[in-house]
Design a protein around this motif. Structure first.
Motif, mmCIF file in Angstrom:
data_model
loop_
_atom_site.group_PDB
_atom_site.id
_atom_site.type_symbol
_atom_site.label_atom_id
_atom_site.label_comp_id
_atom_site.label_asym_id
_atom_site.label_seq_id
_atom_site.Cartn_x
_atom_site.Cartn_y
_atom_site.Cartn_z
ATOM 1 N N LYS A 94 50.457 41.893 27.099
ATOM 2 C CA LYS A 94 49.835 40.637 27.518
ATOM 3 C C LYS A 94 50.015 40.422 29.024
ATOM 4 O O LYS A 94 49.125 39.955 29.702
ATOM 5 N N GLU A 95 51.143 40.800 29.525
ATOM 6 C CA GLU A 95 51.351 40.652 30.961
ATOM 7 C C GLU A 95 50.408 41.557 31.736
ATOM 8 O O GLU A 95 50.013 41.258 32.843
ATOM 9 N N ASN A 96 50.061 42.658 31.130
ATOM 10 C CA ASN A 96 49.174 43.596 31.773
ATOM 11 C C ASN A 96 47.858 42.910 32.136
ATOM 12 O O ASN A 96 47.322 43.091 33.223
ATOM 13 N N HIS A 97 47.363 42.122 31.237
ATOM 14 C CA HIS A 97 46.100 41.432 31.479
ATOM 15 C C HIS A 97 46.229 40.458 32.640
ATOM 16 O O HIS A 97 45.376 40.388 33.501
ATOM 17 N N PHE A 98 47.284 39.718 32.628
ATOM 18 C CA PHE A 98 47.505 38.741 33.699
ATOM 19 C C PHE A 98 47.654 39.445 35.033
ATOM 20 O O PHE A 98 47.124 39.021 36.040
ATOM 21 N N ASP A 99 48.394 40.505 35.039
ATOM 22 C CA ASP A 99 48.654 41.224 36.276
ATOM 23 C C ASP A 99 47.344 41.709 36.896
ATOM 24 O O ASP A 99 47.133 41.613 38.099
ATOM 25 N N LEU A 100 46.448 42.225 36.071
ATOM 26 C CA LEU A 100 45.173 42.716 36.578
ATOM 27 C C LEU A 100 44.418 41.605 37.296
ATOM 28 O O LEU A 100 43.865 41.806 38.374
ATOM 29 N N ILE A 101 44.395 40.447 36.702
ATOM 30 C CA ILE A 101 43.684 39.321 37.307
ATOM 31 C C ILE A 101 44.354 38.921 38.619
ATOM 32 O O ILE A 101 43.694 38.660 39.618
ATOM 33 N N TYR A 102 45.672 38.918 38.625
ATOM 34 C CA TYR A 102 46.393 38.563 39.845
ATOM 35 C C TYR A 102 46.057 39.540 40.971
ATOM 36 O O TYR A 102 45.913 39.161 42.122
ATOM 37 N N GLN A 103 45.960 40.789 40.620
ATOM 38 C CA GLN A 103 45.666 41.804 41.636
ATOM 39 C C GLN A 103 44.320 41.526 42.301
ATOM 40 O O GLN A 103 44.184 41.610 43.517
ATOM 41 N N VAL A 104 43.331 41.213 41.503
ATOM 42 C CA VAL A 104 41.990 40.969 42.049
ATOM 43 C C VAL A 104 41.991 39.710 42.915
ATOM 44 O O VAL A 104 41.457 39.696 44.021
ATOM 45 N N VAL A 105 42.610 38.660 42.443
ATOM 46 C CA VAL A 105 42.639 37.399 43.196
ATOM 47 C C VAL A 105 43.339 37.600 44.531
ATOM 48 O O VAL A 105 42.942 37.063 45.549
ATOM 49 N N ARG A 106 44.375 38.412 44.524
ATOM 50 C CA ARG A 106 45.109 38.689 45.754
ATOM 51 C C ARG A 106 44.240 39.429 46.764
ATOM 52 O O ARG A 106 44.459 39.342 47.957
ATOM 53 N N LEU A 107 43.261 40.159 46.268
ATOM 54 C CA LEU A 107 42.411 40.958 47.161
ATOM 55 C C LEU A 107 41.318 40.120 47.806
ATOM 56 O O LEU A 107 40.591 40.589 48.673
ATOM 57 N N ILE A 108 41.192 38.888 47.392
ATOM 58 C CA ILE A 108 40.156 38.033 47.969
ATOM 59 C C ILE A 108 40.470 37.772 49.449
ATOM 60 O O ILE A 108 41.523 37.242 49.770
ATOM 61 N N PRO A 109 39.577 38.156 50.351
ATOM 62 C CA PRO A 109 39.798 37.961 51.792
ATOM 63 C C PRO A 109 39.699 36.491 52.177
ATOM 64 O O PRO A 109 39.142 35.679 51.442
ATOM 65 N N GLU A 110 40.195 36.154 53.358
ATOM 66 C CA GLU A 110 40.152 34.760 53.800
ATOM 67 C C GLU A 110 38.722 34.311 54.028
ATOM 68 O O GLU A 110 37.873 35.074 54.448
ATOM 69 N N GLY A 111 38.491 33.051 53.761
ATOM 70 C CA GLY A 111 37.144 32.516 53.954
ATOM 71 C C GLY A 111 36.180 32.971 52.877
ATOM 72 O O GLY A 111 34.977 32.791 52.995
ATOM 73 N N LYS A 112 36.702 33.609 51.852
ATOM 74 C CA LYS A 112 35.838 34.081 50.776
ATOM 75 C C LYS A 112 36.289 33.474 49.445
ATOM 76 O O LYS A 112 37.449 33.136 49.259
ATOM 77 N N VAL A 113 35.359 33.383 48.540
ATOM 78 C CA VAL A 113 35.680 32.839 47.222
ATOM 79 C C VAL A 113 34.958 33.647 46.150
ATOM 80 O O VAL A 113 33.942 34.280 46.417
#
Length: 113
Positions: free
Chosen positions: A5-24
């Motif tokens: 279950k943590e695996n799923h959460f971690d994947l989402i966190y990774q993508v959100v972290r990759l969001i550059p500034e000024g972007k959504v």
DNA sequence: GCAGTGACGTCTT
DNA sequence: GAAGACGCCACTG
């Protein structure tokens, strides 16, 4: 075995972290990138747990309409809009102006297109 | 183990 | 064009 279950959460966190500034980006975009068909809801749920991860710029994740749906879940709702404006974004009534212009899709990362 | 809820999205009326 | 209902999966009570 591991805590899948943590695996799923971690994947989402990774993508959100990759969001550059000024972007959504939107929940559906992340879900699609992870291959989650109806994961949009799952992504949102994971974001709720993101409170444990202060490295997660959840304020850069909004719904398909570019509306700050989760602003109320922040420590301070106004902080979400403040951060977005600080990155050069424009918020109008809890909604991102030119959302299409500032929209960032994780799929374009691996898609050299 | 069942029922309710949820930071969404898409379809149908 | 807008509003309502459903679906989908995961977590809590």
């Amino acid at each position: 075995m591991e805590k899948s279950k943590e695996n799923h959460f971690d994947l989402i966190y990774q993508v959100v972290r990759l969001i550059p500034e000024g972007k959504v980006t939107s929940y559906g975009a992340i879900a699609s990138y992870l291959g989650l068909k109806s994961g949009a809801r799952m992504v949102g749920y994971a974001m709720n747990a993101s409170h444990t991860q202060m490295d997660i710029p959840a304020h850069r994740v909004v719904n398909r309409n570019g509306v700050l749906t989760g602003k109320h879940h922040f420590s301070q709702p106004e902080e979400m809009q403040q951060k977005l404006e600080a990155e050069g974004l424009q918020i109008e009534k809890d909604q991102i102006k030119d959302f299409n212009t500032h929209f960032w899709d994780p799929n374009e990362l691996e898609l050299d297109h």
